[in-house]
Design an enzyme around this catalytic site. Structure first.
Site, short mmCIF file in Angstrom:
data_model
loop_
_atom_site.label_atom_id
_atom_site.label_comp_id
_atom_site.label_asym_id
_atom_site.label_seq_id
_atom_site.Cartn_x
_atom_site.Cartn_y
_atom_site.Cartn_z
N THR A 138 0.82 -1.21 0.00
CA THR A 138 0.00 0.00 0.00
C THR A 138 0.85 1.26 0.00
O THR A 138 2.00 1.24 0.46
CB THR A 138 -0.90 -0.01 1.26
N ASP A 139 0.26 2.37 -0.45
CA ASP A 139 0.96 3.66 -0.37
C ASP A 139 0.99 4.20 1.06
O ASP A 139 1.72 5.14 1.36
CB ASP A 139 0.32 4.70 -1.32
N GLU A 140 0.20 3.56 1.95
CA GLU A 140 0.15 4.08 3.33
C GLU A 140 1.48 3.91 4.06
O GLU A 140 1.71 4.53 5.10
CB GLU A 140 -1.00 3.43 4.10
N TYR A 163 -1.85 -0.62 10.91
CA TYR A 163 -1.98 -1.28 9.60
C TYR A 163 -0.77 -0.96 8.72
O TYR A 163 -0.10 -1.86 8.21
CB TYR A 163 -3.26 -0.83 8.90
N LYS A 167 2.27 -3.36 7.23
CA LYS A 167 2.55 -3.53 5.79
C LYS A 167 3.99 -3.09 5.49
O LYS A 167 4.69 -3.73 4.70
CB LYS A 167 1.56 -2.72 4.94
P1 NAD Z 1 -9.54 -7.49 1.93
O1 NAD Z 1 -9.57 -7.21 3.39
O2 NAD Z 1 -10.76 -7.23 1.11
O3 NAD Z 1 -9.14 -9.02 1.68
C1 NAD Z 1 -8.14 -9.65 2.40
C2 NAD Z 1 -8.29 -11.16 2.21
O4 NAD Z 1 -7.24 -11.80 2.94
C3 NAD Z 1 -9.62 -11.69 2.77
O5 NAD Z 1 -10.22 -12.56 1.83
C4 NAD Z 1 -9.21 -12.44 4.02
O6 NAD Z 1 -10.03 -13.57 4.31
C5 NAD Z 1 -7.78 -12.88 3.67
N1 NAD Z 1 -6.95 -13.09 4.85
C6 NAD Z 1 -6.83 -12.27 5.92
N2 NAD Z 1 -5.99 -12.82 6.82
C7 NAD Z 1 -5.57 -14.01 6.28
C8 NAD Z 1 -4.69 -15.03 6.72
N3 NAD Z 1 -4.06 -14.95 7.91
N4 NAD Z 1 -4.48 -16.09 5.92
C9 NAD Z 1 -5.11 -16.19 4.72
N5 NAD Z 1 -5.96 -15.26 4.26
C10 NAD Z 1 -6.18 -14.18 5.04
O7 NAD Z 1 -8.29 -6.70 1.37
P2 NAD Z 1 -8.09 -6.01 -0.05
O8 NAD Z 1 -8.64 -4.65 0.01
O9 NAD Z 1 -8.51 -6.94 -1.11
O10 NAD Z 1 -6.49 -5.87 -0.06
C11 NAD Z 1 -5.66 -6.87 -0.65
C12 NAD Z 1 -4.21 -6.45 -0.50
O11 NAD Z 1 -4.01 -5.19 -1.13
C13 NAD Z 1 -3.77 -6.26 0.95
O12 NAD Z 1 -2.47 -6.77 1.07
C14 NAD Z 1 -3.80 -4.76 1.17
O13 NAD Z 1 -2.85 -4.37 2.13
C15 NAD Z 1 -3.44 -4.27 -0.22
N6 NAD Z 1 -3.95 -2.93 -0.54
C16 NAD Z 1 -5.30 -2.67 -0.52
C17 NAD Z 1 -5.77 -1.40 -0.86
C18 NAD Z 1 -7.24 -1.07 -0.90
O14 NAD Z 1 -7.58 0.08 -1.18
N7 NAD Z 1 -8.14 -2.02 -0.65
C19 NAD Z 1 -4.88 -0.38 -1.19
C20 NAD Z 1 -3.50 -0.69 -1.19
C21 NAD Z 1 -3.06 -1.95 -0.88
#
Ligand code: NAD
Length: 342
Positions: A138-140, A163, A167
């Site tokens: 993430t950019d965070e 969070y 990350k």
């Molecule tokens: P999300 O919370 O919608 O999905 C996360 C998934 O991971 C879920 O299906 C959950 O069941 C699974 N999970 C959680 N803990 C787990 C574990 N211990 N073992 C196996 N599975 C596990 O998240 P998202 O928004 O789809 O984000 C996906 C990735 O992208 C993350 O790494 C997040 O940090 C990164 N990201 C997200 C955003 C955003 O805007 N959503 C922005 C930047 C980066």
């Protein structure tokens, strides 16, 4: 057919990514490992039920024995790692799970992949010489910006929430496996995603759901916090590109060049709903917007400079916020049709 291990594939970005990738890459199969926490659901991938290039395994990335078993059973050649605890508010209330999954879980995956693919530092087994670990971040991790400036790949890390700190830690572990063991890794850091299948707790689904339910639409602080919004499919295309063409050990920022304040987003969604489903009272949905106490340590502004992935890998965002939000609202109107029928 080579198996790619995708973690967290039942979540928002993971489910969009798996569907996109399988459609675009007919010679690939995906094994999806997901713990099905509150944030993930297999319904997000129901259209793949009969796809023989897709396998779902319910399990935790912190379970090392399970990960070793999966690598051996499916002869995993590549990893695209998305599993994470991802909601900042939850990380403030309950940081433990973030440290476990985001830090220790990432370490487990990396370490098992290294042992499965490599003989010694810098030396890959012949069958795995092209194997890659792609880490989605993430950019965070860069902290917060003032009115000016952008996050570049070279910006110093300064995470402000549990969070983003978890990350950032995972990014450093991935980096260390490249520098110490010569592992083939790539990391992408992206801005706020929006689009279909995002969990109900996130800003855009909350605004739509509360508006339709006739409830107050909560906006933190003065609503002036700025995020750089990226349509989820554009992010998926960026992950695919960096996974296939990115240079080993490099990081790529992915952002939509779509900075918007939270209040702009709420008002834009309300205007769209006013047009599509006018309130019977004749009032605007905007009247339901209500400012609530700000999030602790709320970062003011995030904005990404995506020129590296644009110039070096040819990535481009297909949607701007105004086009992407229409696609998104239409998807949620279908999901929340039960609210509408009450
Ligand atoms: P999300 O919370 O919608 O999905 C996360 C998934 O991971 C879920 O299906 C959950 O069941 C699974 N999970 C959680 N803990 C787990 C574990 N211990 N073992 C196996 N599975 C596990 O998240 P998202 O928004 O789809 O984000 C996906 C990735 O992208 C993350 O790494 C997040 O940090 C990164 N990201 C997200 C955003 C955003 O805007 N959503 C922005 C930047 C980066």
């Amino acid at each position: 057919m080579d198996n790619i291990l995708v973690t967290g594939g039942c979540g928002f970005i993971g489910s969009n990514f798996i569907i996109h990738y399988l459609k675009n890459n007919l010679d690939s199969a995906i094994v999806n490992l997901d713990a099905l926490t509150y944030a993930g659901t297999i319904d997000n991938l129901s259209e793949l039920k009969n796809n023989d290039r897709y396998t779902f395994i319910e399990g935790d990335i912190c379970d090392r024995d399970l990960i070793e078993k999966i690598f051996h059973q499916y002869n995993i050649k590549n990893v695209i790692h998305l599993a994470a605890e991802s909601h900042v508010d939850n990380s403030i209330a309950n940081p433990d799970a973030f440290m476990q999954t985001n830090i220790l879980g990432t370490f487990n995956l990396l370490d098992v992949a290294k042992n499965y693919w490599m003989i010694s530092p810098g030396v890959y087994k012949e069958d795995y010489k092209n194997s890659r670990f792609h880490h989605v971040s993430t950019d965070e991790v860069y902290g917060t910006l003032g009115e000016e400036g952008l996050f570049h790949e070279t910006t110093a890390y300064a995470p402000n929430s549990p969070y983003s700190a978890s990350k950032a830690s995972s990014d450093f572990i991935v980096r260390s496996y490249h520098h110490t063991y010569g592992m083939n890794v790539v990391t992408t850091n992206c801005s706020n995603n929006y689009g279909p299948k995002q969990h109900d707790e996130k800003l855009i689904p909350v605004i739509i759901r509360k508006a339709l339910a006739g409830e107050e639409i909560p906006i933190y602080g003065n609503g002036k916090n700025i995020r750089d919004w990226l349509y989820v499919l554009d992010h998926c295309k960026g992950i695919e590109l960096a996974f296939k063409k990115g240079i080993t050990g490099e990081t790529y920022n992915i952002g939509g060049r779509n900075e918007r304040t939270n209040i702009y987003i709420a008002e834009k969604i309300c205007e769209f709903l006013d047009h599509e489903i006018p309130c019977e009272s004749g009032k605007s949905y905007k009247d339901q917007i209500s400012y609530v106490t700000d999030r602790a340590g709320h970062d003011y502004r995030y904005a990404i400079d995506a020129s590296k992935i644009e110039n070096e890998l040819g990535w481009i965002a297909d949607e701007n916020f105004e086009s992407g939000i229409e696609l998104t609202i239409n998807w949620y109107l279908n999901k929340y049709r039960n609210i509408l029928s009450n």
